[in-house]
Write a protein that holds these residues in place. Sequence first.
Motif, PDB file in Angstrom:
ATOM      1  N   ASN A  20      -3.317  -9.441 -18.533  1.00 56.13           N
ATOM      2  CA  ASN A  20      -3.435 -10.020 -17.191  1.00 56.13           C
ATOM      3  C   ASN A  20      -4.651  -9.382 -16.561  1.00 56.13           C
ATOM      4  OD1 ASN A  20      -2.992 -11.180 -14.693  1.00 56.13           O
ATOM      5  ND2 ASN A  20      -1.572  -9.560 -14.049  1.00 56.13           N
ATOM      6  N   SER A  21      -5.726 -10.130 -16.359  1.00 54.88           N
ATOM      7  CA  SER A  21      -6.976  -9.562 -15.853  1.00 54.88           C
ATOM      8  C   SER A  21      -7.271 -10.048 -14.440  1.00 54.88           C
ATOM      9  CB  SER A  21      -8.143  -9.911 -16.791  1.00 54.88           C
ATOM     10  OG  SER A  21      -8.419 -11.301 -16.752  1.00 54.88           O
TER      11      SER A  21
ATOM     12  N   SER B 106      -7.828  -4.984 -16.266  1.00 55.45           N
ATOM     13  CA  SER B 106      -6.847  -5.686 -17.102  1.00 55.45           C
ATOM     14  C   SER B 106      -5.572  -4.869 -17.236  1.00 55.45           C
ATOM     15  CB  SER B 106      -7.431  -5.961 -18.494  1.00 55.45           C
ATOM     16  OG  SER B 106      -8.567  -6.788 -18.414  1.00 55.45           O
ATOM     17  N   PHE B 107      -4.452  -5.566 -17.295  1.00 55.64           N
ATOM     18  CA  PHE B 107      -3.138  -4.950 -17.446  1.00 55.64           C
ATOM     19  C   PHE B 107      -2.474  -5.492 -18.701  1.00 55.64           C
ATOM     20  CE2 PHE B 107      -4.174  -4.858 -12.979  1.00 55.64           C
ATOM     21  CZ  PHE B 107      -3.766  -3.596 -12.562  1.00 55.64           C
TER      22      PHE B 107
ATOM     23  N   PRO C  20      -2.270  -0.461 -16.664  1.00 52.47           N
ATOM     24  CA  PRO C  20      -3.678  -0.750 -16.979  1.00 52.47           C
ATOM     25  C   PRO C  20      -3.986  -0.541 -18.461  1.00 52.47           C
ATOM     26  CG  PRO C  20      -3.497   0.658 -15.049  1.00 52.47           C
ATOM     27  CD  PRO C  20      -2.135   0.601 -15.659  1.00 52.47           C
ATOM     28  N   LEU C  21      -4.905  -1.355 -18.970  1.00 57.20           N
ATOM     29  CA  LEU C  21      -5.332  -1.221 -20.348  1.00 57.20           C
ATOM     30  C   LEU C  21      -6.476  -0.220 -20.462  1.00 57.20           C
ATOM     31  CD1 LEU C  21      -5.332  -4.947 -21.587  1.00 57.20           C
ATOM     32  CD2 LEU C  21      -3.669  -3.155 -22.111  1.00 57.20           C
ATOM     33  N   ALA C  22      -6.482   0.529 -21.540  1.00 55.51           N
ATOM     34  CA  ALA C  22      -7.554   1.490 -21.772  1.00 55.51           C
ATOM     35  C   ALA C  22      -8.897   0.768 -21.840  1.00 55.51           C
ATOM     36  CB  ALA C  22      -7.299   2.257 -23.059  1.00 55.51           C
TER      37      ALA C  22
ATOM     38  N   GLY D  93      -5.356   3.782 -12.638  1.00 53.25           N
ATOM     39  CA  GLY D  93      -4.254   4.506 -13.248  1.00 53.25           C
ATOM     40  C   GLY D  93      -4.436   4.746 -14.731  1.00 53.25           C
ATOM     41  N   THR D  94      -3.508   5.502 -15.297  1.00 51.31           N
ATOM     42  CA  THR D  94      -3.534   5.854 -16.721  1.00 51.31           C
ATOM     43  C   THR D  94      -2.804   4.790 -17.531  1.00 51.31           C
ATOM     44  OG1 THR D  94      -3.518   8.200 -16.129  1.00 51.31           O
ATOM     45  CG2 THR D  94      -2.917   7.639 -18.395  1.00 51.31           C
ATOM     46  N   PRO D  95      -3.435   4.322 -18.619  1.00 44.97           N
ATOM     47  CA  PRO D  95      -2.750   3.333 -19.473  1.00 44.97           C
ATOM     48  C   PRO D  95      -1.382   3.833 -19.929  1.00 44.97           C
ATOM     49  CG  PRO D  95      -5.064   3.509 -20.091  1.00 44.97           C
ATOM     50  CD  PRO D  95      -4.808   4.596 -19.089  1.00 44.97           C
ATOM     51  N   GLY D  96      -0.390   2.970 -19.824  1.00 37.96           N
ATOM     52  CA  GLY D  96       0.963   3.336 -20.230  1.00 37.96           C
ATOM     53  C   GLY D  96       1.756   4.072 -19.172  1.00 37.96           C
TER      54      GLY D  96
END
Length: 393
Positions: free
Chosen positions: A194-195, A214-215, A221-223, A246-249
């Motif tokens: 989801n961008s 992007s999520f 959030p995606l790396a 934020g941090t991915p995951g």
Amino acid sequence: MSYNLMQALYTSVTGLNGFSQSLDTIGNNISNMNTPGFWGSESFFENLAGDIGTSIAGTGMDTSQGDIEQTNTATDVAINGQGLFVLKDPQGNLYYTRSGQFELNSSGQLVDSVNQYVVQGYDSSGNFGDMNISSLQTLPAKPTTTVNLTGNLSSLDPTDSVSNIVVYDAQGTPETLTMTLTNNNPSGASSTTNSWSVVLTDSSGNTVGSGTISFGTDGTPLAGSNTITMTGVLDDASQSITFNFGTPGSLSGATSLGGTATSLAAQVVDGNAPVGLSSESFNTDGVLELTYANGQTVAGPQLALASFTNEAAMQMIQGNLLLAPQNEIAQMGTANSGIFGQVEGSSLEMSNVNLTQELADMIVIQRGYQASSRVMTVASDMLQQLYEATQGN
């Protein structure tokens, strides 16, 4: 016989002189019982050679600690334990004291409030010298480098915006930014990502940054696409600010979940205009801690403490200032280290004079003075009788 009577007369005079001097010492102690950091003294008598009377051999100071009382002045300090504060006069002479009645003068120097002598201490590099906070009275301006985004960005919403993001340039001038986000997949279809397209504008509507966030399917959030860097111009100077989603995951930053309402918010991590000093206080290590209007606390200089092997031999002047004993070098250090005690802020050590003991000693001296005076009277009467008997012959 007449010689013995004359000697008794002169011997009684030495007693009167000695008791008078001792009474003067007591009077000085009592008059300074409210002088912070004052050390009381005691007179010592000695017999004159040939048993011809007495004299004051000298005085000795009581170096015991006085009572510590709290004050309402943040720069007042007391030492609970061993140690002496170090002061320097305009000529560079050093004095020592237990009195911590200190204040900051107009130049930012910490001085004693009575003589305006500069308190000595150590700077952040450990250099000994004047305690001076002139360079710390204002926190310099700092540009904003990071803005964190938190809350949810609903994957079902077509757009969202975050306004009133106040950041600071290198001169400390505030600038209000607005972040506009456009959903690149507003239908919420079964896409693996989801961008969102992100545009940053300043208060004049000029674009100062843009990018894509992007999520993943878990809403985090995606790396590689979890930050946007603004490299626009603020106040005629280029400035880089990272907007971190934020941090991915992790759910601790921004998320993009369809079943949750949008609540995205910006948290400016750093940056500030010049900030003035609001208060100061001493910690137990003698460090002057400076608190600024924005709540930030900075460690300033640290009080220097001194000690001498024979502190009872120090000479007290001006009520509570002490001179170093002859041929002795001060042992220097800081509170809570080595032999030195801890510092108590907003406190003063009072005089160590014991009024009850002084009054008791005064009664003893009064009796001694009366007895010496009586010896003089009796010796005078006996000489008069001897003279009259001689005249009768």
